[in-house]
Design a protein around this motif. Structure first.
Motif, PDB file in Angstrom:
ATOM      1  N   LEU A 111      37.877  40.988  39.768  1.00 30.89           N
ATOM      2  CA  LEU A 111      37.491  40.798  38.735  1.00 30.89           C
ATOM      3  C   LEU A 111      36.583  39.010  39.717  1.00 30.89           C
ATOM      4  O   LEU A 111      37.566  38.202  39.827  1.00 30.89           O
ATOM      5  N   VAL A 112      35.870  38.702  40.183  1.00 30.15           N
ATOM      6  CA  VAL A 112      35.321  37.867  40.448  1.00 30.15           C
ATOM      7  C   VAL A 112      34.326  37.154  39.968  1.00 30.15           C
ATOM      8  O   VAL A 112      33.487  38.048  39.507  1.00 30.15           O
ATOM      9  N   ASP A 113      34.003  35.469  39.479  1.00 28.39           N
ATOM     10  CA  ASP A 113      33.319  35.229  38.925  1.00 28.39           C
ATOM     11  C   ASP A 113      32.193  34.497  40.257  1.00 28.39           C
ATOM     12  O   ASP A 113      32.755  33.634  40.484  1.00 28.39           O
ATOM     13  N   VAL A 114      30.926  34.707  40.076  1.00 27.64           N
ATOM     14  CA  VAL A 114      30.364  34.520  41.246  1.00 27.64           C
ATOM     15  C   VAL A 114      29.141  33.253  40.672  1.00 27.64           C
ATOM     16  O   VAL A 114      28.115  33.757  41.655  1.00 27.64           O
TER      17      VAL A 114
ATOM     18  N   ASP B  29      26.555  32.100  37.204  1.00 30.20           N
ATOM     19  CA  ASP B  29      25.459  32.752  36.073  1.00 30.20           C
ATOM     20  C   ASP B  29      26.048  33.900  35.343  1.00 30.20           C
ATOM     21  O   ASP B  29      25.153  34.843  34.823  1.00 30.20           O
ATOM     22  N   GLY B  30      27.138  33.965  34.698  1.00 27.56           N
ATOM     23  CA  GLY B  30      27.532  35.325  33.757  1.00 27.56           C
ATOM     24  C   GLY B  30      27.197  36.067  34.849  1.00 27.56           C
ATOM     25  O   GLY B  30      27.160  37.175  33.929  1.00 27.56           O
ATOM     26  N   HIS B  31      27.118  36.192  35.825  1.00 23.60           N
ATOM     27  CA  HIS B  31      27.905  37.276  36.844  1.00 23.60           C
ATOM     28  C   HIS B  31      29.388  37.488  37.485  1.00 23.60           C
ATOM     29  O   HIS B  31      29.987  36.817  37.879  1.00 23.60           O
ATOM     30  N   TRP B  32      29.560  38.946  37.075  1.00 20.97           N
ATOM     31  CA  TRP B  32      31.311  39.200  38.019  1.00 20.97           C
ATOM     32  C   TRP B  32      30.963  40.367  38.910  1.00 20.97           C
ATOM     33  O   TRP B  32      29.841  41.456  38.540  1.00 20.97           O
ATOM     34  N   LEU B  33      32.421  40.214  39.945  1.00 25.38           N
ATOM     35  CA  LEU B  33      31.667  41.535  40.794  1.00 25.38           C
ATOM     36  C   LEU B  33      33.631  41.962  40.400  1.00 25.38           C
ATOM     37  O   LEU B  33      34.309  41.155  40.417  1.00 25.38           O
ATOM     38  N   MET B  34      33.435  43.174  40.958  1.00 26.52           N
ATOM     39  CA  MET B  34      34.558  43.628  41.399  1.00 26.52           C
ATOM     40  C   MET B  34      35.143  44.152  42.304  1.00 26.52           C
ATOM     41  O   MET B  34      34.060  45.073  43.061  1.00 26.52           O
ATOM     42  N   TYR B  35      36.005  44.229  42.592  1.00 29.08           N
ATOM     43  CA  TYR B  35      36.942  44.387  44.554  1.00 29.08           C
ATOM     44  C   TYR B  35      38.307  44.861  44.203  1.00 29.08           C
ATOM     45  O   TYR B  35      39.136  44.632  43.517  1.00 29.08           O
ATOM     46  N   GLY B  36      38.146  45.641  45.256  1.00 26.42           N
ATOM     47  CA  GLY B  36      39.631  45.582  45.288  1.00 26.42           C
ATOM     48  C   GLY B  36      39.585  47.808  46.491  1.00 26.42           C
ATOM     49  O   GLY B  36      38.939  47.884  47.054  1.00 26.42           O
ATOM     50  N   TRP B  37      40.904  47.525  46.264  1.00 22.57           N
ATOM     51  CA  TRP B  37      40.791  48.668  48.085  1.00 22.57           C
ATOM     52  C   TRP B  37      41.175  50.024  47.775  1.00 22.57           C
ATOM     53  O   TRP B  37      41.163  51.281  46.520  1.00 22.57           O
ATOM     54  N   ILE B  38      39.896  51.030  48.617  1.00 26.73           N
ATOM     55  CA  ILE B  38      40.321  51.946  48.600  1.00 26.73           C
ATOM     56  C   ILE B  38      41.072  52.510  49.501  1.00 26.73           C
ATOM     57  O   ILE B  38      40.988  52.715  50.841  1.00 26.73           O
ATOM     58  N   PRO B  39      42.741  53.174  49.015  1.00 30.18           N
ATOM     59  CA  PRO B  39      43.499  53.388  49.640  1.00 30.18           C
ATOM     60  C   PRO B  39      43.639  54.116  50.602  1.00 30.18           C
ATOM     61  O   PRO B  39      42.767  55.349  50.074  1.00 30.18           O
ATOM     62  N   LYS B  40      44.497  54.584  51.632  1.00 34.98           N
ATOM     63  CA  LYS B  40      44.861  55.820  52.403  1.00 34.98           C
ATOM     64  C   LYS B  40      45.261  56.655  51.188  1.00 34.98           C
ATOM     65  O   LYS B  40      46.314  56.494  50.498  1.00 34.98           O
TER      66      LYS B  40
END
Length: 219
Positions: free
Chosen positions: A6-9, A11-22
């Motif tokens: 989770l990344v706090d960007v 103004d209370g706005h959170w984004l999620m990043y992760g790997w789409i694996p092989k």
């Protein structure tokens, strides 16, 4: 997703990043590392950012980030107010698909992609234990279910679909609440699209757009 963060960007706005694996069938592409075939299956691709937000009951939901929705289209390729079920919609490559589905007494509704002798299904389906989102390919004996997620007891009602297709990567968002990512074996080339259903389903406001990439998304 693997190793999602989770990344706090602000103004209370959170984004999620992760790997789409092989996955194991990636080896059919003859992947090499330092001159030797790579059997480690590590790494992959980063997902399109998902917004994480809190529902009124406190449940955490995820959806395609609003800013990304504005950047993903590089032009509309196809549209139909009420597309005919089970009929070819045309041939497409990298694409961004949106539509609404009114699901009655039905077991399944799918956006399908036919490519290189295989059919891939991006589906909302009813099973004995409840409703699921799924990304699958019954023709792929080694990996028939690429990804799936339980979403509740029933699929009946009105649902909004957003789908990103970038060859072997599929991201599936529904109702601004649920997100699913998968790796499939459709590595190259175009696919023939259709929408199919098992039961009482009405699909409306279908649009298929050319999917932007990192080079042209901000043009």
């Amino acid at each position: 997703l693997c190793a999602a963060q989770l990344v706090d960007v602000g103004d209370g706005h959170w984004l999620m990043y992760g790997w789409i694996p092989k996955t194991s069938y990636t080896n059919t592409e003859e992947v090499y590392f330092n001159g030797e075939r790579d059997h480690g299956l590590w790494g992959g691709n980063i997902n399109v950012p998902r917004e994480v937000y809190q529902n009124e009951d406190g449940t955490l939901f995820t959806r395609l980030d609003g800013r990304m929705q504005q950047l993903l289209s590089r032009g509309k390729l196809f549209e139909a107010n009420q597309p005919e079920m089970g009929v070819s919609l045309g041939t497409f490559g990298r694409s961004y698909i949106t539509f609404e589905a009114e699901v009655g007494n039905a077991d399944k509704v799918s956006y399908t992609m036919q490519s290189a002798g295989k059919t891939y299904y991006i589906s909302l389906e009813q099973r004995k234990d409840g409703g699921y989102m799924s990304i699958s390919c019954p023709d792929d004996s080694g990996h028939p279910i690429a990804s799936e997620m339980y979403i509740g007891k029933t699929i009946q009602g009105t649902h909004n679909f957003r789908i990103l297709v970038d060859h072997s990567i599929v991201e599936f968002y529904m109702d601004d609440a649920y997100s699913l990512s998968a790796r499939i074996s459709m590595f190259d080339g175009d696919y023939e699209a259709s929408i199919v259903a098992d039961g009482d389903v009405e699909v409306r406001n279908l649009e298929i757009h050319k999917l932007a990439n990192q080079e042209d998304a901000y043009d």
